[in-house]
Every structure is written in structure tokens, then in C-alpha cells.
Design an enzyme around this catalytic site. Structure first.
Site, PDB file in Angstrom:
ATOM      1  N   ASP A  34      52.049  54.791  90.435  1.00 50.53           N
ATOM      2  CA  ASP A  34      50.770  54.125  90.242  1.00 50.53           C
ATOM      3  C   ASP A  34      50.530  53.101  91.338  1.00 50.53           C
ATOM      4  O   ASP A  34      51.470  52.594  91.963  1.00 50.53           O
ATOM      5  CB  ASP A  34      50.732  53.424  88.880  1.00 50.53           C
ATOM      6  CG  ASP A  34      50.770  54.412  87.724  1.00 50.53           C
ATOM      7  OD1 ASP A  34      50.512  55.603  87.941  1.00 50.53           O
ATOM      8  OD2 ASP A  34      51.067  53.976  86.583  1.00 50.53           O
ATOM      9  N   LYS A  56      45.373  54.948  89.589  1.00 48.49           N
ATOM     10  CA  LYS A  56      45.432  54.362  88.250  1.00 48.49           C
ATOM     11  C   LYS A  56      45.206  52.853  88.272  1.00 48.49           C
ATOM     12  O   LYS A  56      45.771  52.112  87.489  1.00 48.49           O
ATOM     13  CB  LYS A  56      46.771  54.672  87.555  1.00 48.49           C
ATOM     14  CG  LYS A  56      47.175  56.121  87.570  1.00 48.49           C
ATOM     15  CD  LYS A  56      46.157  57.009  86.889  1.00 48.49           C
ATOM     16  CE  LYS A  56      46.134  56.841  85.384  1.00 48.49           C
ATOM     17  NZ  LYS A  56      45.139  57.724  84.744  1.00 48.49           N
ATOM     18  N   MET A 165      44.585  44.438  81.209  1.00 45.48           N
ATOM     19  CA  MET A 165      43.370  45.098  81.690  1.00 45.48           C
ATOM     20  C   MET A 165      42.117  44.384  81.182  1.00 45.48           C
ATOM     21  O   MET A 165      41.140  45.006  80.766  1.00 45.48           O
ATOM     22  CB  MET A 165      43.366  46.581  81.281  1.00 45.48           C
ATOM     23  CG  MET A 165      44.473  47.386  81.943  1.00 45.48           C
ATOM     24  SD  MET A 165      44.636  49.076  81.308  1.00 45.48           S
ATOM     25  CE  MET A 165      45.637  48.768  79.846  1.00 45.48           C
TER      26      MET A 165
END
Length: 535
Positions: A34, A56, A165
Site C-alpha cells: 500500500d 490504497k 481515515m
């Protein structure tokens, strides 16, 4: 059939990787990783390992999850030892289930190796405990990727909340918690790049954090919300090692206050020499992490622009033939870390080891090459005092007349001066291709935008070939579209590791602004510090 190890990379540095995860990386033949994975982890793998970045990261190009699933299956069916390297822990918001289902459906063997999640490590590295006998008897970890799907009434009642996130949804997170009864004075910490040398920490309150960080680049970050954030000043470590992570690179510290208007408080950390400077590093993919650490330790913002890709030669025949008759050679010459790795990995592939070199002395060029040789348990017999290949012949420890020398090297594009000098002095040099290096094909959007927006202060070069490839990539990707090629801005400092690289800069750009006094990455860093202090 191959095998796939799904490995949790942890929050950042290799220090936080599990021993089992490290073991899998060290023998990997392909790594699917990632974007948030630290480049230093990729360096643990063999030089000829395939390294595939699948993205990602929010807002940047990424493969679809179905494409990643297919890629893992395809690599496994090529009989490769594959590492699927995921930031943090594979089972915490890692979409690992889809990959496992694809592997099982294809009959591929796999394992899952845990990692330390940034949800746990981020607050810890910012000196924030997630639990406390008085302030926090529970905590929850959520992803704010889809905030409407969360039960905010329940979350508002949990002592400590860790949000991953969440930087793009910060205003939504704050609004929901306030709407469902959380106090506006609840402390908040935003930990950016947790576990990396460039970690930054901001602290504020629920009512003020959105306003106070409106102009900050926050992603990627761990957001911690709860009274435990107020314990941070009392728990920060005084040790230099911890401070390097927790506060040295903090740009701003926002102090929570009791009234309704919170004001930013400037950090008291003394500015580092390269603070405010954006440095582009052009070393080969997977080889830049040590240099990046050196620059970041001096305060630089570092952008990676790998200009070279390292791979196998077009044929192993010449190297295999030389390995089969190692005892015929008086000396083995290694001039780069790539040469060291390529030679020994091929030696091992022929079911031999370092004992095959018992009649052969080894000379290396440069400290990094010597250090890489030591990774294979061998001390070089000779290292020239100057860290350049040209000094090897001048200072060679014995007469060269009649010596047989094996020189594994890059297949194309290398300099012939060394071979010519040895041959002129009476030695017989056998050159064999051990690896190939070629220009990369793309430049990341982040680097493109930095050049287009005039945000780059320095470009560093560690070899002549990186200069040539950089010019090619800059012309193709880092100039305004639909315009004729323009020169690299004179405001960008060009920094070279040594004389040959400087000559390449002169040829390509008509100038070089900095040359290291000591021809090493450490020397190049010190040259940049000296330049920054004098400018």
C-alpha cells in the site's frame, strides 16, 4: 504453486515490524504494498524482488480491490513467494477478507501475520494513553470513511474515540459528537504520519479543532478524542529517541483552553536547518530510506522521485560461469550495494555461500557498499580512502600486473574508466552483468504537482544515471502540458554526491549548485545543511 503472506506493516518504521513479518520480507520474491507503507520496509527484501505499489490512499491513483485480488492470485500461480504488505494490521480496516477469499477460491496457500495498528501506536507515540483508571475505562476505534453508517449516539458516550481515515470528514465527526452530547471542551489530538520520522501532533478541543487546522495538511492521521489527550504533557518522554518521533517535527501545537476561543500556540522546538525546505530524492526505488531519514532529521520535507528501477540482467550465464570458477580470481571488485546484493543472491542460487570466496579477496568502493557486504558476514579486504571508483586503482594494495579480477556490474550504462585503468596496469578484468538499471516510467502526482507549483527547493542526485533519468522524467511529466520543454528552474538547488555526478549535472542542466565534500549520503546531507545555514 507459490505462497502469499499477508503481513501487517505496522505504523511506520521497521522498528515496529514483527520478527515474523521481517522474516517473510527478507525472502520475498514479490511484494504488493500500500502507498502508506514505509519505503524502509521494502529495502528488507532482496534486490531482485518485484515491488508493486497498489496505492490504497485516499485521493490518489489506486488499483481496484478486485484487481489487487487478481494480482495476488496471479503472482502466487507464478510460484512466487509473495508478501502482501498492509499498513497497520491486516484485519483492522484492511479489506483483507476479499483477498483471502480470492486466494482460497484459486487454491493458493496463504497466511496472515499481524501488525501493530496505527490506532494503537499513533496515540502511544504521541504520549496519549487510550485507557486510564479515571479518565478512560473504554475506547473504540472507527473508520470515518462512511460516517453516516456509524452509530454516533453510542460513540459519543465512549470515553476515548480513535478515528482512522477521518481527516476529510473531520467536520462531520465533530458535528456528530457535539450533536449527540459530547462536551465542546473535549480534548482532541491529530497525529499525522504516526510512527514516521516526520510525525506531527496537533492538540485542540472539539469546538475549535476544525477551525484551527483548516489550513493544515493533516492526512494521513490518527484522530484521538477524549480526556486522556490532556495527559500528553505529563507523559511525554524526555529521551531523544522518543522526542524524534513525538515532537521534533511538529510544526504547530494547538493548546486546549477552557474558554470558547482557542488560539494556536507556536511550537517551542528550535527550527532545524532544512525546515521549510522541500527536497526531492531521486535514488532508485527501495534504496532511498536511509537518505530520507538523514534529511528528515534535519527538518526537510522529502518527496521521493525514484528515477531508476533495478532488475536482473538479460542473462545470468556470464555471472553463473564466473561463480563456477571463483577460485580462479585473485580479487572480486564490488562498486555498489546493487552489485553486492546481485552477486551474493546469485551465489546462493547456485547452492554456494561465502566459503566459495576463501581464495578470493574483495575490494569495495564506498562505505555503503562495505556495509552491505557486511550484511553477508564478510569484511572487505580493501576499501579506497576516497569513496569513488577512480581511487580504487590508484590506492590498490598490491601490484596489479598479472592479477585476475572479477567485476560484477550493471549491464548497461556503467562507466568504463575503472576497467580501462585496471587493464592498463596489467590486470585481467572479467566483467559480468549482475543487474540492470533503467529509468522509471512514471512520476507520482505528488511530485508532479510540487514541480508545477514551484514547491521544490532542492533536487538531490547520487549517481550520473539518476541525473540522466531525472531529466527525461522531468521533461515528460513535470512541465506544463502543451508547452515546449523549459529549463529546470534556476531557483531549484541541484545537489550532487560527487564529481562524476556533478559532471552529469553540468552536461544535463549546465550547472550544479552543491557537491558533497565527502562522497556519501551523509556528506551530501551535511552539504545541504551548510547550504541552508548560509542562505
Amino acid at each position: 504453486m507459490g505462497f502469499v503472506s499477508i503481513v501487517g506493516a505496522g505504523p511506520g518504521l521497521p522498528d515496529y515490524l514483527t520478527l515474523q513479518g521481517r522474516s517473510r520480507l527478507e525472502r520475498a520474491e514479490a511484494i504488493v504494498y500500500d502507498a502508506l507503507v514505509s519505503p524502509e520496509l521494502l529495502e528488507l527484501a532482496p534486490a531482485n524482488c518485484q515491488r508493486i505499489n497498489v496505492g490504497k490512499r485516499g485521493g490518489q491513483p489506486s488499483l481496484k480491490q478486485s484487481e489487487i485480488d487478481h494480482l495476488l492470485v496471479d503472482l502466487c500461480q507464478q510460484r512466487l513467494q509473495v508478501v502482501r504488505l498492509k499498513s497497520g494490521d491486516p484485519f483492522i480496516f484492511g479489506r483483507t477478507t476479499s483477498e483471502i477469499q480470492a486466494l482460497k477460491a484459486a487454491g493458493c496457500g496463504f497466511e496472515v501475520i499481524p501488525g501493530i495498528s496505527s490506532a494503537l501506536a499513533g496515540p502511544l507515540l504521541a504520549s496519549i494513553p487510550l485507557t486510564d483508571p479515571v479518565l478512560s475505562r473504554s475506547f473504540a476505534v472507527v473508520s470515518a470513511h462512511e460516517p453516516d453508517a456509524l452509530n454516533w449516539q453510542a460513540l459519543a458516550g465512549i470515553d476515548t474515540l480513535v478515528v482512522l481515515m477521518g481527516t476529510q470528514q473531520l467536520s462531520v465527526v465533530v458535528e456528530q459528537l457535539l450533536t449527540h452530547g459530547r462536551s465542546p471542551q473535549t480534548p482532541v489530538a491529530i497525529i499525522r504520519w504516526a510512527g514516521h520520522p516526520q510525525q506531527q501532533v496537533w492538540t485542540s478541543t472539539l469546538e475549535a479543532v476544525v477551525r484551527q487546522t483548516a489550513h493544515e495538511a493533516l492526512s494521513p492521521a490518527v484522530i484521538t478524542i477524549g480526556e486522556v489527550v490532556a495527559l500528553r504533557p505529563y507523559l511525554e518522554s524526555p529521551s531523544p529517541a522518543q522526542n524524534r518521533i513525538s515532537s521534533l517535527h511538529a510544526l504547530t501545537a494547538i493548546a486546549p483552553v477552557s474558554n470558547s476561543v482557542s488560539q494556536p500556540l507556536s511550537s517551542t522546538v528550535e527550527p532545524l536547518p532544512l525546515s521549510g525546505k522541500t527536497v526531492v530524492v531521486t535514488r532508485a526505488a527501495g534504496q532511498s530510506s536511509a537518505f530520507i531519514q538523514l534529511l528528515q532529521a534535519q527538518g526537510a520535507t522529502v518527496l521521493e522521485m525514484p528515477t531508476l528501477e533495478i532488475g536482473p540482467p538479460s542473462s545470468w550465464d556470464a555471472l553463473d560461469g564466473a561463480i563456477a570458477r571463483l577460485s580462479d580470481f585473485h580479487w572480486l571488485i564490488l562498486t555498489s550495494t546493487n552489485g553486492v546484493d546481485a552477486f551474493f543472491q546469485r551465489l546462493f542460487a547456485q547452492n554456494q555461500d561465502a566459503r566459495s570466496l576463501h581464495k578470493t579477496k574483495i575490494a569495495v568502493v564506498g562505505q555503503k557498499t562495505a556495509a552491505q557486504l557486511q550484511h553477508y558476514g564478510i569484511q572487505p579486504d580493501f576499501t579506497p580512502p576516497d569513496f569513488v571508483a577512480d581511487a580504487l586503482v590508484e590506492h590498490f594494495p598490491e601490484p596489479l600486473q598479472g592479477l585476475s579480477i572479477l567485476f560484477p556490474r550493471v549491464e548497461t550504462g556503467g562507466r568504463d574508466v575503472l576497467v580501462q585503468a585496471f587493464t592498463h596496469s596489467g590486470a585481467q578484468v572479467v566483467e559480468v552483468p549482475a543487474y540492470e538499471s533503467g529509468c522509471t516510467k512514471t512520476v507520482s502526482p505528488e511530485v508532479q504537482q510540487a514541480f508545477l507549483g514551484n514547491k521544490v527547493d532542492v533536487v538531490t542526485f547520487a549517481s550520473s544515471k539518476t541525473v540522466r533519468c531525472f531529466k527525461q522524467l522531468f521533461t515528460a511529466f513535470c512541465q506544463p502540458l502543451d508547452t515546449d520543454p523549459v529549463p529546470l528552474s534556476s531557483t531549484i538547488c541541484l545537489a550532487s554526491i560527487g564529481p562524476q555526478t556533478s559532471q552529469a549535472c553540468q552536461t544535463a542542466f549546465g550547472r550544479v549548485d552543491i557537491e558533497a565534500e565527502e562522497y556519501t549520503l551523509e556528506g551530501l546531507t551535511q552539504a545541504l545543511v551548510k547550504w541552508a545555514n548560509s542562505s
